[in-house]
Design an enzyme around this catalytic site. Sequence first.
Site, PDB file in Angstrom:
ATOM      1  N   ASP A   1       0.852  -1.071  -0.031  1.00  0.00           N
ATOM      2  CA  ASP A   1      -0.042   0.022  -0.054  1.00  0.00           C
ATOM      3  C   ASP A   1       0.837   1.349  -0.148  1.00  0.00           C
ATOM      4  O   ASP A   1       1.474   1.651   0.979  1.00  0.00           O
ATOM      5  CB  ASP A   1      -0.974  -0.015   1.236  1.00  0.00           C
ATOM      6  CG  ASP A   1      -2.026   1.061   1.218  1.00  0.00           C
ATOM      7  OD1 ASP A   1      -2.079   1.731   0.304  1.00  0.00           O
ATOM      8  OD2 ASP A   1      -2.525   1.453   2.203  1.00  0.00           O
TER       9      ASP A   1
ATOM     10  N   LYS B   1       1.447   7.900   0.452  1.00  0.00           N
ATOM     11  CA  LYS B   1       1.926   7.885   1.790  1.00  0.00           C
ATOM     12  C   LYS B   1       3.419   8.590   1.922  1.00  0.00           C
ATOM     13  O   LYS B   1       4.105   8.792   0.992  1.00  0.00           O
ATOM     14  CB  LYS B   1       2.043   6.646   2.494  1.00  0.00           C
ATOM     15  CG  LYS B   1       0.587   5.875   2.626  1.00  0.00           C
ATOM     16  CD  LYS B   1       1.234   4.321   3.215  1.00  0.00           C
ATOM     17  CE  LYS B   1      -0.306   3.753   3.294  1.00  0.00           C
ATOM     18  NZ  LYS B   1      -1.327   4.474   4.191  1.00  0.00           N
TER      19      LYS B   1
ATOM     20  N   ASP C   1       0.037  -4.913   4.628  1.00  0.00           N
ATOM     21  CA  ASP C   1      -1.336  -4.784   4.467  1.00  0.00           C
ATOM     22  C   ASP C   1      -2.138  -5.895   3.893  1.00  0.00           C
ATOM     23  O   ASP C   1      -3.343  -5.771   3.202  1.00  0.00           O
ATOM     24  CB  ASP C   1      -1.284  -3.580   3.535  1.00  0.00           C
ATOM     25  CG  ASP C   1      -2.660  -2.426   3.673  1.00  0.00           C
ATOM     26  OD1 ASP C   1      -3.238  -2.607   4.846  1.00  0.00           O
ATOM     27  OD2 ASP C   1      -2.965  -1.686   2.905  1.00  0.00           O
TER      28      ASP C   1
ATOM     29  N   ARG D   1     -11.172  -0.407   2.087  1.00  0.00           N
ATOM     30  CA  ARG D   1     -12.641  -0.567   1.853  1.00  0.00           C
ATOM     31  C   ARG D   1     -13.179  -0.561   0.581  1.00  0.00           C
ATOM     32  O   ARG D   1     -14.270  -1.197   0.250  1.00  0.00           O
ATOM     33  CB  ARG D   1     -13.209   0.802   2.573  1.00  0.00           C
ATOM     34  CG  ARG D   1     -12.893   1.911   1.968  1.00  0.00           C
ATOM     35  CD  ARG D   1     -13.041   3.100   3.118  1.00  0.00           C
ATOM     36  NE  ARG D   1     -11.843   3.270   4.012  1.00  0.00           N
ATOM     37  CZ  ARG D   1     -11.837   4.274   5.041  1.00  0.00           C
ATOM     38  NH1 ARG D   1     -12.947   5.376   4.892  1.00  0.00           N
ATOM     39  NH2 ARG D   1     -10.773   4.484   5.733  1.00  0.00           N
TER      40      ARG D   1
END
Length: 513
Positions: free
Chosen positions: A286, A293, A304, A367
């Site tokens: 990720d 990030k 992740d 999600r």
Amino acid sequence: MKSSIIEFSIKNGNPEKLLSNCVIVGVYESNQLSDAALAIDAVSAGYIANIVKRGDMDGKLASTLMLHNVPGTLSERVLLVGLGKASDFAEKQYCQAVRASTKAVTASGATDAATFLAGLPISQLTAHRKVAYLAEATLDVSYKFDAIKRKKEDGKKEDNKKNESKKSFAKLVVYVAASEVNEAESGLAHGKALAAGVSLAKDLGNLPPNVCTPTYLAETAESLGKKYDFKVKVLARDELEKLGMGSFLGVAQGSEEPPKFIIMQHLKGKKSQKPVVLVGKGITFDTGGISLKPGGDMDEMKYDMCGAASVIGTFKTIAEMDLPLNVIGIIPTCENMPDGRAIRPGDVLTSMSGLTIEVLNTDAEGRLILCDALTYAERFEPSAVIDIATLTGACVIALGHHASGLFSNNEALASELLKAGETSLDRAWHMPMWDDYQPLLDSNFADMANIGGRAAGSITAACFLSRFAKKYEWAHLDVAGTAWKSGKEKGGTGRPVPLLTEFLVARANKANH
Ligand code: BES
Ligand code: MN
Ligand code: ZN
């Protein structure tokens, strides 16, 4: 990856008469010796009591003292393990003492040991449980990840932390009362099966992200399915397009690695029994995507996929146990990368459910892949769906590294999971998911946004998922703080395989009684 394997056996007998590299006995605080320690004390003319009186072993929980050539005994070593206050001694303290004893034996030159810790009385705890805990805790602390260290000429792996000439601890005899031998054997099998799943989940987490890709996860599931004879199906991009998984595919489109959608089926319950579905987040790396990030500690985002790893690990455990229950595992897996084709903040994706999602932050990708998996889960008419995900940094802020965050649309399911967490010492904490939080996901341009702002970040993430889980009893475990450790002890923990296993075992017991 075959980490240090310890061979266990169960026996009945007395500590003072046995011939072993190392006999392990417990000592409570306030100079109180356990029965096994008393037995050794008796044949050694008070040797142990003397040491305790002098203060060299004060019984503090998880402290250890290695003794050599104790008079009157036949064993080379006696390891005293502190048990803490006798009145406080319960499961947790017991496991801590077991871990400390394993570490001390491993640090010594002993290759085999005989432990009397499983004979310690703990109220309400059966020999089955005690031995299961002991086996799991022992294998947990002796886990080593050396899959990608250089192989030496003798075929062994390079170990820069260990003196090459040192012998390894390889055999543990667990002593229990004669009446408890059968129960102890079944507990040992349980503990070993659990440890096998935990170890696999740790391995998958620890593997570097250039090795543990979506394809690698799919191949791992497939080879497990072959080994244990359960069904595994892997869907590729074209099939996911046909299913309309626009949200999952949106995340996957920024990566050169092809996405995979893994379905595992352990069908060992009655045909009519509705399955439990486990859904694991499988982001193998990720970066945050276009909402990139910051660089610090970004390597840890290889973890992740720990939700996915816990589902695969749990499948290994229940397959080893031949658990009589119907369980389906679903893993959406891809990378979250920034790229010319990657999704942008502002993009709107259409999920498999038909609901549209405005992507306000491409780093809230978990999600986005889980929602399509939750919709896919409907086809199994599940008795319950549990998703496991390293979903939010906010959950780490809320609960730290001790408890996983638990969210659910069903109180009974939530209590079952909380209880399973307590029993397996792999705890979760029930978080609120009131409707009051739902409007934080409002979007001016789609049915919902994929983020709800800084406040209550782990709750709004759960609220997002809840919109795709309305057709069944559902729970969500946010394992962002519990699936791996940072710093000097960096590594996967295998959590929440113990919690999930305990939950499934309890469900199987209920179904078959
Ligand atoms: N995988 C991360 C969550 C995470 C971050 C777990 C740090 C453990 C440690 C997830 O995909 C993520 O990036 N979440 C964002 C959500 C935010 C953009 C709403 C987060 O938590 O910052
Ligand atoms: Mn993210
Ligand atoms: Zn993520």
